[in-house]
Design an enzyme around this catalytic site. Structure first.
Site, mmCIF file in Angstrom:
data_model
loop_
_atom_site.group_PDB
_atom_site.id
_atom_site.type_symbol
_atom_site.label_atom_id
_atom_site.label_comp_id
_atom_site.label_asym_id
_atom_site.label_seq_id
_atom_site.Cartn_x
_atom_site.Cartn_y
_atom_site.Cartn_z
ATOM 1 N N HIS A 135 7.020 -0.646 -5.427
ATOM 2 C CA HIS A 135 5.956 -1.316 -6.171
ATOM 3 C C HIS A 135 4.758 -0.395 -6.347
ATOM 4 C CE1 HIS A 135 3.052 -2.487 -2.932
ATOM 5 N NE2 HIS A 135 4.108 -2.621 -2.157
ATOM 6 N N ASP A 152 0.407 2.360 0.827
ATOM 7 C CA ASP A 152 1.262 1.195 0.584
ATOM 8 C C ASP A 152 1.026 0.790 -0.859
ATOM 9 O OD1 ASP A 152 2.457 -1.270 0.307
ATOM 10 O OD2 ASP A 152 1.309 -2.272 1.861
ATOM 11 N N GLU A 167 3.760 -6.850 -6.539
ATOM 12 C CA GLU A 167 4.476 -7.150 -5.307
ATOM 13 C C GLU A 167 3.558 -7.862 -4.329
ATOM 14 O OE1 GLU A 167 6.018 -6.431 -1.146
ATOM 15 O OE2 GLU A 167 4.107 -5.867 -2.012
ATOM 16 N N GLU A 168 2.329 -7.402 -4.246
ATOM 17 C CA GLU A 168 1.406 -7.923 -3.234
ATOM 18 C C GLU A 168 0.986 -9.365 -3.514
ATOM 19 O OE1 GLU A 168 0.918 -6.409 -0.558
ATOM 20 O OE2 GLU A 168 1.043 -4.249 -0.887
ATOM 21 N N ASP A 209 9.841 0.584 0.424
ATOM 22 C CA ASP A 209 8.504 0.092 0.753
ATOM 23 C C ASP A 209 8.086 0.730 2.078
ATOM 24 O OD1 ASP A 209 6.101 -1.407 0.741
ATOM 25 O OD2 ASP A 209 7.128 -3.134 -0.118
ATOM 26 N N HIS A 228 -2.649 -2.014 4.846
ATOM 27 C CA HIS A 228 -3.630 -2.825 4.118
ATOM 28 C C HIS A 228 -5.071 -2.512 4.537
ATOM 29 C CE1 HIS A 228 -0.840 -6.087 2.260
ATOM 30 N NE2 HIS A 228 -0.334 -4.870 2.170
#
Lengths: 358, 333, 366
Positions: free
Chosen positions: A69, A178, A210-211, A233, A317
């Site tokens: 992603h 990420d 995706e998130e 990922d 994150h």
């Protein structure tokens, strides 16, 4: 690839903010990187980038989809009060990392700002102790209200300030690793496929949202209808605060997902391949779900046998995510080898044990 | 439009049991559309044909939140669960009407330890029966809040404003429709309140190039209300995001530019909870650019939901304009 | 084909069916690892179906007859998987002590002090806990957590990280009831196996034995997409919370009003749950069938919980769906209990309802 070149590629891919839904910047970067590496390049209606490399087998060729992603987590302006900006989140952000965080407000013009936490006496009683909830924090651009209103609107995406660091010889640190680290691995894989033959058609997908919804990979898969899918990922890297039984050391290999989301025969294939190539890996047990695009992708249309490969990453994150360049390269090598060694009749080999004889 | 809205909100149609409102809508729009059908889940799909134009799906949901009976006890009290997001605070002292016309009031078990609002399991419906035998209600019967339409002039109040006001906007848009840049599928969906179920299958069937939901949104303009910027009377809200989706930025821009060009007031909406049928459209098949025109609405999911008729009128105007304005997307089929 | 249709006019539960249920319940098939039960099902249905295949996720998809030219195609579905756990990391190799995580909804308070079985070989093990002598009063007031418990394989067996396991409770018949792990949903699986043995004059019967229901109705989604039936009937096992109340502070004699279903009251017909509102036309047809045939039935109370119907009814342009369940007490625990009479009612109700179901039902207004 030289390790400095790899750093440059990672820097390139982590520079565009590309928050979920607002991904044009990263999509364009991916398109320019992939253009020379694929036969056809297109965008899905929701914004995923689709790169197509034709296989060498006889048509109709089976299709392999490899997806990472492109979108990143971040914040969004939800209100403007006396020139201060109220924030909401895009993707999952721990609000406790926000006070003092340098950010960029992507309004009609991109403005630098800092996220601030008001002193307790300016907070309602329920927010005075403990961590201050996101909707009581402000972003301050340092500009006067009039200026702010001129450039910023409700809905403006807010990204973490870019700060790409090299730590030691192997680790890099940046916001949005990420999942740009995986996107980097997928790009390296496409480079490796240059000049190598693959019997299957290969679709590289840089997926959107995706998130937020896991929607980009699933909608792309509905369009492509792959016979197999591999999701790349990041997973939790070992480090301060990570329980050792749920994290994986940086620089010491990748993880291969195992659980309901992953087709067991596909896992076996990747495991054998990794062992043959002497790529260190660990099984990552995913008892209920993978937490990746795979969860939605697997159940598209009549179902897609899916594999999940992950790169260990620390401090997920946050704006200081860390990965190992070696792990990124290992992922790329494994993907390229998988794509090139896929035999045209591979689908016959991943039947379930109990499959009734025709 | 007030009369239209009044008729719509006074019909009972909880999620899964939308036939009464569907019949009314069918009657109204039959002469206005080229084709009409009801699908397997009960969605009403009406087509306004336009050859060689991109296909747009406009959706407003017919269903409202309601209650379903789970048990009638020996004394004739009926226990219930919610269909959709019924909040306990709105139930205490409320009146309900069953699809068969029976009415009742909601009672609450006494809880001497606190004055907090108890969960729905501690409530019951009393229809005036004195035993299970003479209770006209059976397990599985469904009800909605009973509350008449209230006309406060510019602003109006009713139950089921969510989303009959969206239904009204679509019908009014259809009535005023002259030419269109799109082939339009007007979809009156079912089961939105229980998880955007109707729109999921409708979008799959319609295969639109783009989709817009017309639904209500909450406001931040009441004393110590939600921390959000949307207000009543400041125009329809163009959704940027809610808990279920990020609206497509290209459609947001299309709506904003169209509103500004036509001098229609609008607001930019960020809702930190909730979701609409647009989320089902967005993820349908290979993905569909989707957005939402929201009608600001106070007290959403209470039995007295308030909207401003000017916002409703402006939503119709905005939608009408949009349908004449080719979207900025490349919409090859 | 239709071997039993000649000797019997409707299906019944005999020792043969109970023996099959026993085999099905004792097998391990945690979500994502359904092979063991899938194999048992294939062996059972082989003589009665003309087409079967296993799809990408592991669903077993079946067509009763190759030619299906009747105007109505009905899918019956039951999920193969059960709740359980997965070994996620090895804590002590020599002793065979593993950390684990739950798969599906198990209340951790049921875990401690139970024998378990893990992996293809059904390796024996236990979930142990501290001896009462070593606990404090305060500890005993708090409940066990998964994080604090371990699977102990005693260093034996071949089980390894990534293996799935379940409680090791053996099936047992208790008078008119059965007790076993995984009655949810092997009793549904056994029901669909029986139903496949009979002919249905007005419809094409297809069946899906689905995977990964307990982790989010995942298998049923792709199964329904592939089979694309006109109507779906989901057979599952639903909780019976028909236990006595323990509070007596009411003006009226207290009644348990949240029983969900009750043992001995017959087949449970769903009206609405977290994921599906049953198609009212199908509900009416099944209720009418039950009343005409004198088959005991009850309505499962509306509320939380979900079946595969939640995924099935949203596929394609919408698939009218209904769930019918056998009530079972203590589902998702080491030992659940169901009544054989309820099972038979469920089987017979679906059988008779399918005998008279026709395409006309979809023409009436929903």
């Amino acid at each position: 690839m030289k390790t400095s070149d790899l750093s440059n590629l990672l820097r390139k891919l982590t520079t565009p903010p590309g928050l979920s839904g607002y991904e044009d910047t990263i999509a364009r970067e991916v398109e320019s990187l992939w253009k020379p590496l694929v036969d056809e390049l297109s965008r899905n209606r929701l914004g995923s980038v689709l790169g197509f490399r034709q296989g060498s087998g006889e048509p109709p060729r089976p299709r392999l989809m490899m997806v990472a992603h492109q979108d990143a987590i971040g914040l969004m302006v939800s209100g403007i009060k006396e020139g201060f900006l109220r924030l909401t989140e895009i993707g999952g952000v721990d609000h406790r990392i926000l006070p003092g965080q340098l950010v960029q407000i992507h309004g009609k013009r991109t403005l630098p700002a800092v996220v601030v936490q008001p002193p307790p006496f300016l907070l309602p009683p329920e927010a005075q102790e403990g961590s201050v909830p996101l909707n009581y924090l402000w972003a301050d651009t340092g500009l006067e209200e009039k200026e702010v209103r001129r450039w910023v609107q409700i809905g403006a995406p807010v990204s973490f300030a870019r700060n790409f660091l090299e730590l030691g010889s192997d680790l890099v640190c940046s916001p949005s690793l990420d999942n740009r680290a995986s996107l980097c691995a997928l790009t390296l894989c496409l480079q490796e496929l240059q000049g190598r033959k693959h019997a299957w058609d290969v679709w590289a997908v840089s997926s959107t949202q995706e998130e937020e919804t896991l929607g980009g990979a699933a909608t792309s898969a509905f369009q492509i209808r792959p016979d197999l899918a591999v999701v790349i990922d990041v997973t939790h890297g070992s480090g301060p605060g990570s329980p050792s039984h749920k994290s994986y050391p940086l620089g010491r290999g990748i993880t291969l997902g195992w659980g309901a989301t992953v087709h067991p025969k596909l896992y076996e294939t990747f495991k054998e391949l990794a062992e043959k190539m002497e790529i260190p890996y660990r099984m990552e047990a995913m008892p209920r779900y993978s937490g990746t695009d795979a969860d939605r992708l697997q159940t598209v249309a009549e179902g897609i046998p899916t594999m999940v490969i992950s790169i260990p990453l620390r401090y997920m994150h946050t704006p200081v995510e860390i990965v190992s360049k070696k792990d990124v390269q290992r992922t790329a090598r494994l993907l390229a080898e998988f794509a090139t060694t896929l035999e045209i009749d591979f689908m016959d080999k991943i039947q379930w044990d109990e499959t009734p004889k025709a | 439009m007030k009369e239209l809205l009044k008729t719509l909100v006074e019909i009972s149609a909880p999620s899964g049991y939308e036939s009464q409102v569907r019949n009314q809508i069918q009657e109204w729009i039959r002469p206005l559309v080229d084709e009409m059908r009801v699908d397997a889940l009960g969605n009403l799909l009406a087509v306004h044909r336009q050859a060689d134009a991109p296909r747009i799906m406009l959706v407003a949901h017919m269903d409202e939140i309601g209650l379903m009976i789970t048990h009638v006890d020996r004394q004739g009290f009926a226990r219930f669960v919610s269909l959709g997001g019924v909040m306990p605070i709105h139930c205490v002292g409320g009146r309900v009407r069953f699809l068969n016309g029976v009415q009742g009031v909601i009672g609450v078990e006494k809880n001497p330890a606190s004055y907090e609002i108890p969960p729905l399991e501690k409530m019951f419906i009393d229809v005036g029966a004195s035993s299970a035998e003479d209770c006209p209600i059976r397990i599985g019967d469904v009800a909605v809040f009973e509350r008449p339409f209230l006309d406060l002039g510019k602003r109006v109040v009713a139950k089921a404003m969510d989303d009959r006001v969206g239904v009204a906007v679509l019908i009014e848009t259809l009535r005023r429709l002259e030419k269109s840049a799109f082939e339009i599928y007007f979809v009156f969906s079912v089961q939105e309140e229980v998880g955007v179920r109707g729109a999921t299958v409708a979008a799959f069937g319609v295969e639109p190039h783009l989709g817009l939901a017309i639904d209500v949104t909450a406001t931040g303009d009441t004393p110590k209300g939600h921390r959000m910027e949307v207000q009543l009377g400041k125009g329809p809200a163009i959704k940027i995001r809610d808990a279920g989706m990020l609206a497509d930025p290209r459609l947001i821009q299309w709506m904003v530019q169209t509103a500004e060009k036509a001098k229609i007031p609008y607001q930019r909406e960020i809702l930190e909870f909730g979701g609409t049928d647009a989320r089902a459209i967005q993820l349908s098949r290979s993905g569909v650019p989707a957005g939402v025109i929201s009608i600001p609405c106070r007290y959403v999911h209470a039995p007295s939901e308030m909207v401003d008729m000017e916002d409703v009128e402006n939503a119709v105007k905005l939608l009408g304009r949009l349908l004449q304005t080719p979207s900025p997307l490349e919409l090859s089929s | 084909m239709g071997r039993n249709t000649e000797s019997l006019n409707h299906p019944t539960i005999n020792p043969e069916q109970i023996r099959l249920l026993e085999k099905l319940c004792n097998a391990i098939a945690v979500s994502g690892n359904e092979g063991e039960v899938r194999r048992l099902v294939i062996d059972q249905i082989k003589p009665y179906v003309q087409e079967m295949r296993i799809d990408a996720m592991g669903n077993l998809l079946v067509r009763q007859k190759k030619e299906d030219q009747k105007p109505l195609t009905v899918m019956i579905a039951a999920h193969l998987d059960e709740v359980g756990f997965m070994l996620t990391s090895e804590e002590d190799r020599e002793e065979g002590i593993f950390r684990f995580e739950l798969v599906g909804g198990i209340d951790p308070r049921w875990l401690a002090g139970k024998p378990v079985q893990v992996g293809k070989e059904h390796s024996k093990g236990v979930i142990g806990c501290k001896a009462i002598h070593l606990t404090t009063a305060e500890e005993r007031r708090s409940s066990f957590t998964v994080e604090g418990l371990r699977v102990d394989l005693g260093g034996g067996g071949k089980a390894k990280v990534g293996d799935w396991g379940t409680f090791a409770t053996s099936f047992q018949r208790l008078g008119g009831s059965v007790r076993a792990k995984a009655l949810d949903n092997r009793i549904g699986v056994a029901t669909v196996i029986e139903l496949l043995k009979y002919d249905y004059p007005n419809l094409n019967l297809v069946a899906a034995f689905t995977v990964q229901e307990e982790v989010g109705l995942r298998g049923a989604k792709v199964a329904a997409y592939a089979l694309n039936p006109d109507v779906a009937i989901v057979v599952d096992c639903t909780p019976a919370y028909d236990l006595p109340l323990q509070v007596e502070d009411s003006f009226y004699p207290p009644e348990n009003e949240q029983y969900n279903t009750r043992l001995g009251f017959g087949a449970a017909i769903y009206l609405s749950d977290r994921a599906t509102i049953s198609d009212p036309r199908l509900v009416t047809h099944f209720v009418r069938t039950a009343e005409e045939k004198g088959i005991p039935y009850q309505f499962r109370q509306a509320g939380s919980g979900a079946t595969d119907a939640g995924a099935i009814h949203l596929q394609h342009v919408g698939i009218p769906s209904l769930s019918i369940s056998v009530p079972g007490r203590y589902l998702h625990t080491p030992a659940s209990i169901a009544r054989i009479s309820d099972w038979e009612s469920t089987l017979q109700l679906i059988y008779h309802a399918l005998q008279t179901l026709s395409a006309d039902i979809l023409k009436s207004e929903r």
